[in-house]
Every structure is written in C-alpha cells, then in structure tokens.
Design a protein around this motif. Structure first.
Motif, PDB file in Angstrom:
ATOM      1  N   ASN A  48      35.914 110.435  75.192  1.00 51.52           N
ATOM      2  CA  ASN A  48      37.353 110.708  75.238  1.00 51.52           C
ATOM      3  C   ASN A  48      38.035 109.852  76.303  1.00 51.52           C
ATOM      4  N   ALA A  49      37.372 109.694  77.461  1.00 51.58           N
ATOM      5  CA  ALA A  49      37.948 108.880  78.530  1.00 51.58           C
ATOM      6  C   ALA A  49      38.027 107.405  78.123  1.00 51.58           C
TER       7      ALA A  49
ATOM      8  N   THR B 207      35.119 106.750  85.605  1.00 56.00           N
ATOM      9  CA  THR B 207      34.220 107.132  86.698  1.00 56.00           C
ATOM     10  C   THR B 207      33.635 108.509  86.417  1.00 56.00           C
ATOM     11  N   VAL B 208      32.306 108.604  86.512  1.00 54.65           N
ATOM     12  CA  VAL B 208      31.598 109.872  86.369  1.00 54.65           C
ATOM     13  C   VAL B 208      31.052 110.252  87.744  1.00 54.65           C
TER      14      VAL B 208
ATOM     15  N   VAL C  75      34.816 113.559  85.167  1.00 54.97           N
ATOM     16  CA  VAL C  75      34.979 112.333  84.390  1.00 54.97           C
ATOM     17  C   VAL C  75      36.448 111.946  84.501  1.00 54.97           C
ATOM     18  N   GLU C  76      36.699 110.775  85.088  1.00 53.50           N
ATOM     19  CA  GLU C  76      38.067 110.348  85.370  1.00 53.50           C
ATOM     20  C   GLU C  76      38.322 108.990  84.731  1.00 53.50           C
TER      21      GLU C  76
ATOM     22  N   CYS D  94      43.442 110.750  83.606  1.00 52.86           N
ATOM     23  CA  CYS D  94      43.003 112.123  83.344  1.00 52.86           C
ATOM     24  C   CYS D  94      41.698 112.376  84.070  1.00 52.86           C
ATOM     25  N   ARG D  95      41.589 113.551  84.684  1.00 50.07           N
ATOM     26  CA  ARG D  95      40.367 113.937  85.402  1.00 50.07           C
ATOM     27  C   ARG D  95      39.937 115.309  84.894  1.00 50.07           C
ATOM     28  N   ILE D  96      38.776 115.353  84.280  1.00 44.92           N
ATOM     29  CA  ILE D  96      38.243 116.605  83.745  1.00 44.92           C
ATOM     30  C   ILE D  96      37.071 117.046  84.616  1.00 44.92           C
TER      31      ILE D  96
END
Length: 365
Positions: A260-261, A272-273, A288-289, A351-353
C-alpha cells in the motif's frame, strides 16, 4: 475499552426499565383513585352506584385505551419494519428511538440491526462486483493469449507463456485473498506463534518485495505494481530485537502495508519500515511510512474496511490496477488475531501506519 464504559449504560437501562412500569402503575393507581373518588361522590350526593360504576368503567377504559395506544402503536410499526427487513428492504427505520422507555431501546436496537444488515448486504453486493471485475481482467487476458496460440497467431514461446503465467498468478492471488476473507468471516484461523529475530525477518519481507517488483511487479492482495523506483528502507532498533508472533500472518500484515505504501509513493519515493520494542513487556511496535499524499484525518477510520480503495488516487505506475480494497482489511484481521492494534498515526509527510503486537497471544475459545 475502559471498564467504566458499560456502567452508565447499565444505570441508564435500569432507569429506562422503570419507566413503562411506572406508566402501568400510574394507570392502575389512577383507575383506583378515579373509582374511589366517584364512589365518594355517589355517597355524598346519593347517586345510584350503578351510574357511578358505569361512568367509572367508561373513564377507566378511555384512559387505558390512551395508554395502550401509546404502548402498542410503536410495536405495530416495529412489526412492519421487521417484515420489510425480512423481505430484504433495509431502508426503513423505526421512529421513536428517542423514547425514554423500553420501546425506545427496542426501536434503537432494531434500527442498529437494520444498519448492520444493510451494511452486510452492501458488502455482499460489493464483493460480487469487485470479484467479478477482478476475475474478468486476468481471465480475458489469459483467454486471449491461449486463443492466439491455438489459432496460430502467436507461438507458444517463453515470452507468451510468461504472459499467461502472470495472469494465472494474478488469479491465484485473488483466490488466496478470497480464502483469507473466508477465514476471517468464519474465524477458523489458528495462530502458530514462535519467537524470531526481527531484523532478518523483516529483511526477508523487504527482499521479497524488491524481488517481486523487479521480476513481475510487487505482488500482494492489493494489486500488481511495477514500482521499481521506490526505495525500501529498514530501521530496527535494537538490532537484536526479537518478537513472538505468527510469522506467516505477520508477513501478510507487512506485505500489505508495504504494498500500500509503495502504491501511493511518489516517483523515486522512500518507504521506511521501523521496528521497536513496544510499550509492554515482550511487545513489538512496527511502523510503515511513505512519502505519498497521506490519508485525510476524516478518512483514517475507514481505510481498514473491506473494499475501501480510498479517495487518494494511487501514483500512476506501470501495472497498477487499484487493487481489490481488501489488503488493509486483511492486515487488520491478522493484527486482531494477535490481540494487537493497528491504525494510522500522525505524520508530517505521507502516511504512517503503526502496528503494535502484545507478544503474548490472546486466549481463544
């Protein structure tokens, strides 16, 4: 959820349960007082008791009819609405949900049930539409390739077979997604938790994503993307960090989040993970960003719903098809199986999840 939450509701329900009893009690007391008052009038005025009795009966029946009408009219409407729901019409709702008695509580329950059934029916229709759409494209492409080979238009050379294989793999991924969705609904998945080192594990996940992207496009339940321009970066601290989880299910979570990222990253963007120790003993915090357009705050609570493709368009990459809208829903399902949490966090860019796993798996019935 806080343990204090249900208490006011229980007090409210207890208060509500008294209201209809109060109405019926008031009716009985009123009828007794009316009859007693008329009896006293009859004694003082020397009126025959038969007239007083008839008048008291008529007055009591009128009062009872008025109270009964206020109690039974909502029940008639509820019966009508329930009949409509049983016939598949989920558009009707019961009025009077704001009543401060059991009937208001029942009306609210029926309306919530109608909302839930309407959502289930909408999801079912969306499932048929989405699956039909997703199946049609690879089947049509595969059929075209095979027809060309059979008709002699093209040779069954390795390139043609690779094209057919790619479409077959896409069908296989869609079937696997539907199987995951079925397991999600039926609750038949069991977790096989083990302890593993986070760095080599996540390195393998990112390596698979890079390999898939370089060979045939980033493969996941969200679609097929040839985004070889996006750089994947891994940040694990401390390097010896370990986790206790189901590695296969966690792989689903990370693959879908990374996919998705990547899908929403700008050209030559960076995903970035991150992995850190969580807030509780033995817990794990993952992030995950990306550097994409991000998710508006008003939409953050819906991104993990099924078939939600979002209102932010994906970056135009070769082979990007928009996906089925199931990837993040399956990620949330896998996190929930672990008793963890997943959500969209604040970020200055993109987005940062965040994902938090508790370490100890929840007891399952």
């Amino acid at each position: 959820m806080s343990r204090r939450g249900p208490r006011p509701e229980r007090r409210g329900r207890r208060r509500i349960l008294i209201s209809i009893k109060t109405k019926l009690g008031t009716l009985v007391v009123g009828a007794v007082l009316l009859t007693s008052g008329l009896a006293l009038v009859a004694i003082r005025t020397s009126t025959e008791f038969r007239y007083i009795t008839i008048f008291a009966m008529i007055a009591t029946l009128l009062i009872t009819q008025f109270v009964a009408q206020s109690l039974t009219a909502p029940l008639d409407e509820m019966t009508t609405v329930a009949g409509s729901i049983s016939r598949g019409d989920f558009s009707r709702r019961v009025r009077g949900a704001d009543r401060r008695d059991e009937l208001g509580d029942l009306a609210s329950t029926i309306n919530r049930m109608a909302d839930d059934l309407e959502a289930v029916d909408r999801n079912r229709k969306e499932l048929v539409a989405n699956v039909s759409h997703e199946l049609r494209t690879p089947i049509a492409a595969l059929r075209a390739v095979l027809e060309n080979v059979v008709d002699g238009v093209s040779e069954a050379d390795p390139e043609t077979m690779r094209t057919a294989l790619k479409q077959s793999e896409r069908l296989g991924r869609l079937v696997e997604t539907l199987l995951d969705l079925s397991r999600l609904d039926n609750g038949v998945v069991t977790l096989k938790a083990r302890r593993f080192e986070v760095w080599p594990y996540l390195s393998g996940v990112l390596r698979e994503a890079n390999l898939a992207a370089s060979q045939r496009g980033l493969s996941s339940t969200s679609g097929l993307h040839n985004r070889t321009d996006v750089h994947l970066h891994l940040d694990v601290s401390p390097p010896e960090l370990t986790a206790h989880a189901d590695a296969e299910r966690l792989h689903q979570v990370m693959a879908n989040l990374i996919d998705n990222a990547v899908k929403h990253s700008p050209p030559h963007g960076r995903v970035t993970v991150r992995a850190r120790r969580g807030p509780w003993p033995d817990s794990l915090a993952l992030e995950v960003e990306d550097e994409g357009p991000g998710i508006p705050e008003a939409l953050r609570h819906t991104v993990f719903e099924r078939f939600n493709r979002g209102q932010v368009p994906a970056q135009p990459g070769p082979g990007s098809d928009g996906g089925t809208g199931l990837g993040l829903a399956i990620a949330r399902w896998a996190v929930d199986l672990h008793g963890g949490e997943i959500g969209v966090a604040e970020s200055s860019r993109g987005c940062r999840i965040q994902v938090t796993l508790p370490g100890s798996l929840p007891a399952r019935d």
